[in-house]
Design a protein around this motif. Sequence first.
Motif, PDB file in Angstrom:
ATOM      1  N   THR A   1      -1.081  -3.569  -2.342  1.00 37.94           N
ATOM      2  CA  THR A   1      -1.659  -2.283  -2.730  1.00 37.94           C
ATOM      3  C   THR A   1      -1.520  -2.039  -4.231  1.00 37.94           C
TER       4      THR A   1
ATOM      5  N   SER B   1      -5.594  -2.040   4.055  1.00 42.78           N
ATOM      6  CA  SER B   1      -5.057  -0.881   4.795  1.00 42.78           C
ATOM      7  C   SER B   1      -4.926  -1.198   6.274  1.00 42.78           C
TER       8      SER B   1
ATOM      9  N   ASP C   1       0.206   5.035  -3.486  1.00 44.80           N
ATOM     10  CA  ASP C   1      -0.819   4.756  -2.476  1.00 44.80           C
ATOM     11  C   ASP C   1      -1.886   5.850  -2.435  1.00 44.80           C
TER      12      ASP C   1
ATOM     13  N   LEU D   1      -3.563   2.978   5.951  1.00 43.75           N
ATOM     14  CA  LEU D   1      -2.478   2.495   5.097  1.00 43.75           C
ATOM     15  C   LEU D   1      -1.125   2.977   5.627  1.00 43.75           C
TER      16      LEU D   1
END
Length: 796
Positions: free
Chosen positions: A379, A487, A432, A171
């Motif tokens: 995300t 990712s 995240d 990511l």
Amino acid sequence: MNMSTIIGYIDRIWSRHSKIIVCIFVIIASTLAFWLRMQQYFNVINSGIGIVYPEAKLDELDTFINYWIVNYLDSHGFLSWGSLTSSNPTTCLFWFPSCRSISTSELPGHIYTIYILYQMVKPLGVDLWDLMAIIPPLLSAISVIFVALIVYEVTKSGLGSIVAAFSYALLFISRQVAGFTVKYTFGICVAPIAIWLHIKALKSNNLLLYIVSGLFYAYTASVWTGIGLTAIPLYITLLFLPLVADLSKKESFSRYTMGLGIESIIPPIIMWFMASYHGGRTVLVIAFVVAYAIYLYGAMLQKYFGRKRGSKYYAISIGIVILVGIVFLGILRAYPELIDKISRVIPIAGKILLGIGIRPSGVAETVAEYQPLTQLPETMVLLLLLLIFIKIPIAIYQFIKIHDIYVLSLVIWAFFSWFAAYNTSYFIDYADIALVTIVGLSTGHLLQFSKPTITKLGKIVRIKMSFTQVITLLLAVAIAIPSLWISYGESPIYKSSYTMIARAEGSVDPTTVWLDTLNYIRRNTSPNSLIISWWDYGYWLSVIGNRSTVADGATINGTRIHILAKFFTENINSSLKYLRELGACRKDETYIVIFSPIDLYVDVNSSTIYFSPTISPLGFGDMPKFLSAIVYLATGISASSGNYTILYNDPTGQFNIRGNDWMIVGSMLINNYYWATSFVGLNLNSEKALNATMPRLFLWTAFETLKRLYPTYEIYAIPSVIVYDNQGRLVPWPISIYGGILTADRVNQTMYSIAYVGLSQPIRLGGSPESSVEIYRYILIAVLRLNKTVLESICI
């Protein structure tokens, strides 16, 4: 060999060696995270920029004040932190003339971490620039390991841990790229460590682990003020433990009360000795105490009324508190003006308010990364879907059925991380971490539930799975693969990234224009000079340029920024009165620095150039900020507000240009259905806009520079060279000429002279030899010296 035999063999290997296998894969993921995030460092070095300018290895803005402080500690000793007050002349590089009390406005944790690491590697010949460039990738490698540990601690799923580790490694986390060594970078790293330690302490109910967890929470608070988010699992534990634990028993009561008390009280005690947690952030200190007090209330109810009745009374109390809190938050969001009245009694830091969706007026309202999300990235969508459809139901079920508080606390932490990022894009990197944790937990729990029953009769292996288990397994795969794919889709960003200073903030291509300019300032201006610029670049000018600035990225003095905004927006003649207040009379020389790109439409056949101070589309630097932020901070009214007049109507009815006192807007009719913005530019017809200090000086410098570059050409300024067409494409189209055309004589001035112009190499945006038209972009940084006679007249 049939499939059952193969699965049986894999199961046997996994049963014997799963921990080793998981460790190997997590270490691979950690190494991958480090390698990807180091790409920016390699790019800067391989381009040659980092060789000529070592400072180019550091990213963003705040990194440079950290470098300066660590360098100061290295020169003056470990205990010299306390000497960095506003009375120390050294600190007058920042926020001159009041100077900056660094020891009370900065957190010490990350600074001393860097300092100690530097003392360890300095004898090996490692430069501080290089160390600080490498720290973020190192921290990301640590983050990967502890995210995996959280998942394993809660689910006991090795595969879930591996999925979480690789999801995080791939990511794109902007704060963990090489050189981005700021408080937030440390905050992201320590969050999973603090949460893991808390879960370990709670599960074992071990006093020593509670002490370690409390101390680490205190360290977490010392590196980043986002402790309010990272401590949520602890807060939730304190709030909900009286609902599931039998605190009526003496042993249980004593263990939990003492352990959680130590874990909850250590952080606020240590935080209180940090000046950064006084004032608007005191609420973060109080939060620990209040959460523990609520736990004690629940524990005492059980003590006096027994577990059943005590838990019932406590549940009612907590329900009322939560309901009142939600209603109160809703009122504040609906009526943000109430926050000003509350803040007079209980000051609350702006970033805390932004995170819960309350937008206080002032500087925070104009900072791009403090704005709410207008469109959810993949995300954020994934995290929300996982919470709603997977983890919240699992958390509620496990909390009710088996009194599992760990999953509930992590789910609530993830939700508030998502909520903070939704309200303020600044928190996306933090969200995240929550995402990959929830991905790992979701995958791990589903895999644990779908684990087949494997029986062995000699060489015969039988595998039994119910229909529900098959569906659960497919669901786990359906979560893991898309998460890893998302990712993976972000990972290429690392390979093309450069530090902010090596790409002049917003340029795609690397350029040394800022580094060259700062080098000029450091080498060719008086050490007793004052640099006035918009606050964004204060750290670069103070640390690399080694000159005093009036404001920087700390934004700790809203009054000063307001004065600075008024200086840049008022008439160039009347704005001189602010220079005395900004400290010009205490310095030998005063310089104004203005930075923005300019786009050129070069017609070779007619020897004519049209240029624009780029605002939108593709704008960055000071001129877009002038319209989006500086005018608002100076006047309290947005530059986009006010009455617009039609400056041009296309005969076809497909295009028009409107203008107010500050800006003009070109609009395009799309599919005869709706109007879309084609460009935004400075209103060159408006005397108010043209006479404001920032645009006047920037346009004057641009004209003077282009005259030297193209001495035989006629040069005109127009609102925008690049526009969006009706297909949404970026095209060079100087139709904005109908919104105003400007000649050099209209922006002449004699109060400032050009000391230096930082100019990038021309970046070709379009055109062709056949059409005799070329489109170029230059990134221009004006360094203008206030003429001595003007300075003397101000300082009489």
